[in-house]
Design a protein around this motif. Sequence first.
Motif, PDB file in Angstrom:
ATOM      1  N   ARG A 117      35.451 -50.589 -25.452  1.00 23.14           N
ATOM      2  CA  ARG A 117      34.570 -49.689 -24.710  1.00 23.14           C
ATOM      3  C   ARG A 117      33.631 -48.941 -25.647  1.00 23.14           C
ATOM      4  O   ARG A 117      33.960 -48.692 -26.806  1.00 23.14           O
ATOM      5  CB  ARG A 117      35.401 -48.688 -23.905  1.00 23.14           C
ATOM      6  N   THR A 118      32.477 -48.574 -25.131  1.00 28.08           N
ATOM      7  CA  THR A 118      31.513 -47.797 -25.912  1.00 28.08           C
ATOM      8  C   THR A 118      31.908 -46.327 -25.898  1.00 28.08           C
ATOM      9  O   THR A 118      32.776 -45.893 -25.127  1.00 28.08           O
ATOM     10  CB  THR A 118      30.105 -47.953 -25.325  1.00 28.08           C
ATOM     11  N   ALA A 119      31.259 -45.550 -26.759  1.00 29.76           N
ATOM     12  CA  ALA A 119      31.531 -44.115 -26.814  1.00 29.76           C
ATOM     13  C   ALA A 119      31.196 -43.448 -25.478  1.00 29.76           C
ATOM     14  O   ALA A 119      31.906 -42.547 -25.025  1.00 29.76           O
ATOM     15  CB  ALA A 119      30.723 -43.478 -27.938  1.00 29.76           C
ATOM     16  N   HIS A 120      30.141 -43.900 -24.831  1.00 30.08           N
ATOM     17  CA  HIS A 120      29.740 -43.348 -23.534  1.00 30.08           C
ATOM     18  C   HIS A 120      30.806 -43.615 -22.481  1.00 30.08           C
ATOM     19  O   HIS A 120      31.122 -42.742 -21.658  1.00 30.08           O
ATOM     20  CB  HIS A 120      28.406 -43.963 -23.110  1.00 30.08           C
TER      21      HIS A 120
ATOM     22  N   TRP B 206      23.676 -36.512 -25.954  1.00 31.75           N
ATOM     23  CA  TRP B 206      22.266 -36.101 -26.019  1.00 31.75           C
ATOM     24  C   TRP B 206      21.338 -37.069 -25.272  1.00 31.75           C
ATOM     25  O   TRP B 206      20.209 -37.292 -25.681  1.00 31.75           O
ATOM     26  CB  TRP B 206      21.812 -35.958 -27.476  1.00 31.75           C
ATOM     27  N   ARG B 207      21.828 -37.625 -24.180  1.00 31.94           N
ATOM     28  CA  ARG B 207      20.954 -38.435 -23.327  1.00 31.94           C
ATOM     29  C   ARG B 207      20.248 -37.552 -22.303  1.00 31.94           C
ATOM     30  O   ARG B 207      19.283 -37.969 -21.682  1.00 31.94           O
ATOM     31  CB  ARG B 207      21.768 -39.533 -22.636  1.00 31.94           C
ATOM     32  N   ASN B 208      20.799 -36.365 -22.102  1.00 33.66           N
ATOM     33  CA  ASN B 208      20.123 -35.330 -21.309  1.00 33.66           C
ATOM     34  C   ASN B 208      19.795 -34.195 -22.271  1.00 33.66           C
ATOM     35  O   ASN B 208      20.526 -33.206 -22.385  1.00 33.66           O
ATOM     36  CB  ASN B 208      21.035 -34.858 -20.174  1.00 33.66           C
ATOM     37  N   LYS B 209      18.699 -34.353 -23.009  1.00 31.82           N
ATOM     38  CA  LYS B 209      18.413 -33.486 -24.150  1.00 31.82           C
ATOM     39  C   LYS B 209      18.206 -32.034 -23.769  1.00 31.82           C
ATOM     40  O   LYS B 209      18.582 -31.128 -24.528  1.00 31.82           O
ATOM     41  CB  LYS B 209      17.190 -34.016 -24.903  1.00 31.82           C
TER      42      LYS B 209
ATOM     43  N   GLY C 281      20.183 -26.715 -24.579  1.00 30.13           N
ATOM     44  CA  GLY C 281      20.547 -25.433 -23.984  1.00 30.13           C
ATOM     45  C   GLY C 281      21.962 -25.012 -24.361  1.00 30.13           C
ATOM     46  O   GLY C 281      22.194 -23.851 -24.704  1.00 30.13           O
ATOM     47  N   ILE C 282      22.912 -25.952 -24.316  1.00 27.62           N
ATOM     48  CA  ILE C 282      24.297 -25.628 -24.658  1.00 27.62           C
ATOM     49  C   ILE C 282      24.413 -25.216 -26.122  1.00 27.62           C
ATOM     50  O   ILE C 282      25.072 -24.225 -26.454  1.00 27.62           O
ATOM     51  CB  ILE C 282      25.212 -26.835 -24.358  1.00 27.62           C
ATOM     52  N   VAL C 283      23.761 -25.970 -27.000  1.00 28.96           N
ATOM     53  CA  VAL C 283      23.822 -25.644 -28.429  1.00 28.96           C
ATOM     54  C   VAL C 283      23.159 -24.293 -28.696  1.00 28.96           C
ATOM     55  O   VAL C 283      23.674 -23.465 -29.467  1.00 28.96           O
ATOM     56  CB  VAL C 283      23.150 -26.758 -29.263  1.00 28.96           C
TER      57      VAL C 283
ATOM     58  N   VAL D 204      32.760 -26.213 -29.825  1.00 26.13           N
ATOM     59  CA  VAL D 204      31.654 -26.652 -28.963  1.00 26.13           C
ATOM     60  C   VAL D 204      30.589 -27.384 -29.780  1.00 26.13           C
ATOM     61  O   VAL D 204      30.084 -28.446 -29.365  1.00 26.13           O
ATOM     62  CB  VAL D 204      31.038 -25.433 -28.232  1.00 26.13           C
ATOM     63  N   LEU D 205      30.250 -26.840 -30.938  1.00 24.32           N
ATOM     64  CA  LEU D 205      29.243 -27.484 -31.787  1.00 24.32           C
ATOM     65  C   LEU D 205      29.716 -28.852 -32.282  1.00 24.32           C
ATOM     66  O   LEU D 205      28.926 -29.794 -32.372  1.00 24.32           O
ATOM     67  CB  LEU D 205      28.902 -26.571 -32.974  1.00 24.32           C
ATOM     68  N   VAL D 206      31.010 -28.952 -32.596  1.00 25.52           N
ATOM     69  CA  VAL D 206      31.559 -30.251 -33.031  1.00 25.52           C
ATOM     70  C   VAL D 206      31.476 -31.264 -31.902  1.00 25.52           C
ATOM     71  O   VAL D 206      31.076 -32.421 -32.101  1.00 25.52           O
ATOM     72  CB  VAL D 206      33.019 -30.076 -33.509  1.00 25.52           C
ATOM     73  N   VAL D 207      31.846 -30.835 -30.686  1.00 24.80           N
ATOM     74  CA  VAL D 207      31.782 -31.738 -29.523  1.00 24.80           C
ATOM     75  C   VAL D 207      30.350 -32.184 -29.254  1.00 24.80           C
ATOM     76  O   VAL D 207      30.106 -33.329 -28.846  1.00 24.80           O
ATOM     77  CB  VAL D 207      32.384 -31.044 -28.285  1.00 24.80           C
ATOM     78  N   MET D 208      29.381 -31.296 -29.509  1.00 21.95           N
ATOM     79  CA  MET D 208      27.988 -31.611 -29.227  1.00 21.95           C
ATOM     80  C   MET D 208      27.297 -32.385 -30.349  1.00 21.95           C
ATOM     81  O   MET D 208      26.150 -32.812 -30.185  1.00 21.95           O
ATOM     82  CB  MET D 208      27.209 -30.324 -28.948  1.00 21.95           C
ATOM     83  N   THR D 209      27.954 -32.541 -31.495  1.00 20.14           N
ATOM     84  CA  THR D 209      27.305 -33.232 -32.612  1.00 20.14           C
ATOM     85  C   THR D 209      28.044 -34.493 -33.067  1.00 20.14           C
ATOM     86  O   THR D 209      27.411 -35.515 -33.312  1.00 20.14           O
ATOM     87  CB  THR D 209      27.155 -32.282 -33.824  1.00 20.14           C
TER      88      THR D 209
END
Length: 203
Positions: A13-16, A30-33, A38-40, A156-161
Amino acid sequence: MGSCSDKLFSRERTAHEILGGGTVADVILWRNKNVSVGIVTVTIGSWMVFESFSYTILSLLSSVLLLLLSILFLWSKSASILNRPSPPLPEFQISEAMAEEASQLLRKHVNKLLQVSYDIAMGRDSELFIKVAVYLFLIAFIGSLMDFQTLCHTGVLVVMTVPAFYERYEDYVDGSLVFTYNKAKELYLRFEIRSYLKKKKLS
Protein backbone atom coordinates in the motif's frame (compact mmCIF):
# COMPACT_ATOMS: atom_id res chain seq x y z
CA MET A 1 9.18 3.15 -7.45
CA GLY A 2 11.00 0.24 -5.83
CA SER A 3 9.85 -3.34 -5.93
CA CYS A 4 7.74 -4.86 -3.17
CA SER A 5 10.83 -6.57 -1.67
CA ASP A 6 12.48 -3.15 -1.27
CA LYS A 7 9.54 -1.86 0.78
CA LEU A 8 9.62 -1.89 4.55
CA PHE A 9 7.83 -5.05 5.78
CA SER A 10 7.17 -5.90 2.08
CA ARG A 11 4.10 -3.66 2.11
CA GLU A 12 2.14 -2.98 -1.07
CA ARG A 13 0.00 0.00 0.00
CA THR A 14 1.02 3.61 -0.56
CA ALA A 15 1.51 6.12 2.23
CA HIS A 16 -1.81 7.74 1.29
CA GLU A 17 -3.64 4.40 1.62
CA ILE A 18 -1.95 3.63 4.97
CA LEU A 19 -3.15 6.98 6.34
CA GLY A 20 -6.74 6.12 5.38
CA GLY A 21 -6.90 7.60 1.90
CA GLY A 22 -9.37 10.30 2.93
CA THR A 23 -9.37 13.98 3.83
CA VAL A 24 -7.01 13.48 6.78
CA ALA A 25 -4.47 11.75 4.53
CA ASP A 26 -4.75 14.58 2.00
CA VAL A 27 -4.01 17.14 4.73
CA ILE A 28 -1.09 15.21 6.24
CA LEU A 29 0.48 14.64 2.81
CA TRP A 30 -0.05 18.29 1.80
CA ARG A 31 -2.45 17.52 -1.04
CA ASN A 32 -4.79 20.08 0.50
CA LYS A 33 -2.15 22.77 0.95
CA ASN A 34 -4.40 25.49 2.35
CA VAL A 35 -5.53 23.37 5.29
CA SER A 36 -2.03 21.95 5.83
CA VAL A 37 -0.48 25.43 5.91
CA GLY A 38 -3.23 26.58 8.28
CA ILE A 39 -2.58 23.72 10.72
CA VAL A 40 1.17 24.31 10.73
CA THR A 41 0.69 28.09 11.14
CA VAL A 42 -1.76 27.67 14.04
CA THR A 43 0.54 25.13 15.70
CA ILE A 44 3.59 27.38 15.50
CA GLY A 45 1.56 30.45 16.51
CA SER A 46 0.00 28.74 19.53
CA TRP A 47 3.41 27.46 20.63
CA MET A 48 4.78 31.02 20.46
CA VAL A 49 1.82 32.25 22.55
CA PHE A 50 2.43 29.53 25.15
CA GLU A 51 6.13 30.35 25.35
CA SER A 52 5.79 34.15 25.27
CA PHE A 53 2.97 34.54 27.84
CA SER A 54 3.79 31.45 29.94
CA TYR A 55 0.38 29.95 29.27
CA THR A 56 -0.39 26.30 29.88
CA ILE A 57 -2.95 24.28 27.94
CA LEU A 58 -5.26 24.15 30.97
CA SER A 59 -5.06 27.89 31.67
CA LEU A 60 -5.62 28.77 28.00
CA LEU A 61 -8.64 26.45 27.67
CA SER A 62 -10.10 27.82 30.90
CA SER A 63 -9.65 31.41 29.74
CA VAL A 64 -11.18 30.73 26.32
CA LEU A 65 -14.16 28.86 27.82
CA LEU A 66 -14.70 31.61 30.40
CA LEU A 67 -14.68 34.28 27.69
CA LEU A 68 -16.98 32.27 25.41
CA LEU A 69 -19.50 31.45 28.15
CA SER A 70 -19.50 35.07 29.37
CA ILE A 71 -20.24 36.37 25.87
CA LEU A 72 -23.04 33.85 25.33
CA PHE A 73 -24.53 34.52 28.78
CA LEU A 74 -24.58 38.30 28.26
CA TRP A 75 -25.93 37.84 24.73
CA SER A 76 -28.81 35.68 26.00
CA LYS A 77 -29.64 38.07 28.84
CA SER A 78 -29.56 41.14 26.60
CA ALA A 79 -31.62 39.32 23.96
CA SER A 80 -34.37 38.54 26.49
CA ILE A 81 -34.45 42.16 27.68
CA LEU A 82 -34.41 43.71 24.19
CA ASN A 83 -36.69 41.06 22.63
CA ARG A 84 -33.95 39.90 20.33
CA PRO A 85 -33.26 36.31 19.18
CA SER A 86 -31.08 34.19 21.44
CA PRO A 87 -27.68 32.91 20.30
CA PRO A 88 -28.11 30.30 17.51
CA LEU A 89 -26.63 27.37 19.42
CA PRO A 90 -27.38 23.71 18.71
CA GLU A 91 -28.34 21.45 21.60
CA PHE A 92 -25.22 19.64 22.79
CA GLN A 93 -25.96 15.98 23.37
CA ILE A 94 -24.11 12.69 22.90
CA SER A 95 -26.36 10.01 21.44
CA GLU A 96 -26.51 6.53 22.92
CA ALA A 97 -25.17 5.05 19.67
CA MET A 98 -22.12 7.35 19.73
CA ALA A 99 -21.42 6.51 23.39
CA GLU A 100 -21.75 2.77 22.71
CA GLU A 101 -19.47 2.96 19.68
CA ALA A 102 -16.84 4.91 21.64
CA SER A 103 -16.99 2.46 24.55
CA GLN A 104 -16.59 -0.52 22.22
CA LEU A 105 -13.60 1.09 20.52
CA LEU A 106 -12.03 1.91 23.90
CA ARG A 107 -12.66 -1.62 25.19
CA LYS A 108 -11.07 -3.12 22.08
CA HIS A 109 -7.86 -1.09 22.44
CA VAL A 110 -7.63 -1.59 26.21
CA ASN A 111 -8.05 -5.37 25.83
CA LYS A 112 -5.37 -5.40 23.14
CA LEU A 113 -3.01 -3.45 25.41
CA LEU A 114 -3.70 -5.81 28.31
CA GLN A 115 -3.09 -8.86 26.12
CA VAL A 116 0.24 -7.46 24.91
CA SER A 117 1.25 -6.65 28.49
CA TYR A 118 0.28 -10.18 29.60
CA ASP A 119 2.27 -11.82 26.78
CA ILE A 120 5.35 -9.75 27.67
CA ALA A 121 5.02 -10.45 31.41
CA MET A 122 4.75 -14.21 30.73
CA GLY A 123 7.83 -14.13 28.50
CA ARG A 124 5.98 -15.42 25.45
CA ASP A 125 7.34 -12.95 22.90
CA SER A 126 10.92 -11.73 23.25
CA GLU A 127 10.78 -9.68 20.03
CA LEU A 128 7.65 -7.86 21.20
CA PHE A 129 9.31 -7.15 24.55
CA ILE A 130 12.32 -5.57 22.81
CA LYS A 131 10.06 -3.41 20.62
CA VAL A 132 7.98 -2.18 23.58
CA ALA A 133 11.13 -1.54 25.64
CA VAL A 134 12.63 0.55 22.83
CA TYR A 135 9.41 2.55 22.39
CA LEU A 136 9.11 3.21 26.13
CA PHE A 137 12.76 4.23 26.33
CA LEU A 138 12.31 6.67 23.43
CA ILE A 139 9.16 8.14 25.03
CA ALA A 140 10.95 8.56 28.38
CA PHE A 141 13.98 10.10 26.68
CA ILE A 142 11.91 12.56 24.64
CA GLY A 143 9.76 13.37 27.68
CA SER A 144 12.87 14.29 29.65
CA LEU A 145 13.85 16.85 26.99
CA MET A 146 10.60 18.84 26.84
CA ASP A 147 7.31 19.46 28.64
CA PHE A 148 3.96 18.01 27.61
CA GLN A 149 2.62 20.95 25.60
CA THR A 150 5.88 21.35 23.68
CA LEU A 151 5.72 17.62 22.99
CA CYS A 152 2.16 18.03 21.63
CA HIS A 153 3.17 20.90 19.34
CA THR A 154 6.24 18.96 18.18
CA GLY A 155 4.07 15.90 17.56
CA VAL A 156 1.72 17.88 15.32
CA LEU A 157 4.65 19.29 13.33
CA VAL A 158 6.16 15.80 12.98
CA VAL A 159 2.84 14.41 11.72
CA MET A 160 2.57 17.28 9.23
CA THR A 161 6.13 16.92 7.89
CA VAL A 162 7.46 13.35 8.20
CA PRO A 163 4.77 11.54 6.13
CA ALA A 164 5.00 14.13 3.34
CA PHE A 165 8.80 13.86 3.36
CA TYR A 166 8.54 10.07 3.32
CA GLU A 167 6.13 10.05 0.38
CA ARG A 168 8.46 12.29 -1.62
CA TYR A 169 11.64 10.27 -0.89
CA GLU A 170 9.97 6.89 -0.35
CA ASP A 171 12.48 4.73 -2.24
CA TYR A 172 15.53 6.17 -0.46
CA VAL A 173 13.93 5.98 3.00
CA ASP A 174 12.64 2.42 2.46
CA GLY A 175 16.05 1.26 1.27
CA SER A 176 17.77 2.64 4.36
CA LEU A 177 15.12 1.31 6.75
CA VAL A 178 15.10 -2.17 5.19
CA PHE A 179 18.89 -2.33 5.46
CA THR A 180 18.78 -1.23 9.12
CA TYR A 181 15.91 -3.63 9.88
CA ASN A 182 17.78 -6.58 8.38
CA LYS A 183 20.91 -5.75 10.40
CA ALA A 184 18.89 -5.46 13.62
CA LYS A 185 17.14 -8.76 12.86
CA GLU A 186 20.51 -10.42 12.28
CA LEU A 187 21.80 -9.15 15.65
CA TYR A 188 18.61 -10.35 17.34
CA LEU A 189 19.00 -13.84 15.86
CA ARG A 190 22.59 -13.98 17.07
CA PHE A 191 21.42 -13.00 20.55
CA GLU A 192 18.75 -15.71 20.50
CA ILE A 193 21.24 -18.36 19.34
CA ARG A 194 23.74 -17.42 22.07
CA SER A 195 21.01 -17.51 24.70
CA TYR A 196 19.87 -20.92 23.48
CA LEU A 197 23.43 -22.31 23.54
CA LYS A 198 24.02 -20.99 27.04
CA LYS A 199 20.80 -22.60 28.30
CA LYS A 200 21.77 -25.84 26.62
CA LYS A 201 25.20 -25.83 28.30
CA LEU A 202 23.68 -25.17 31.71
CA SER A 203 21.22 -28.00 31.26
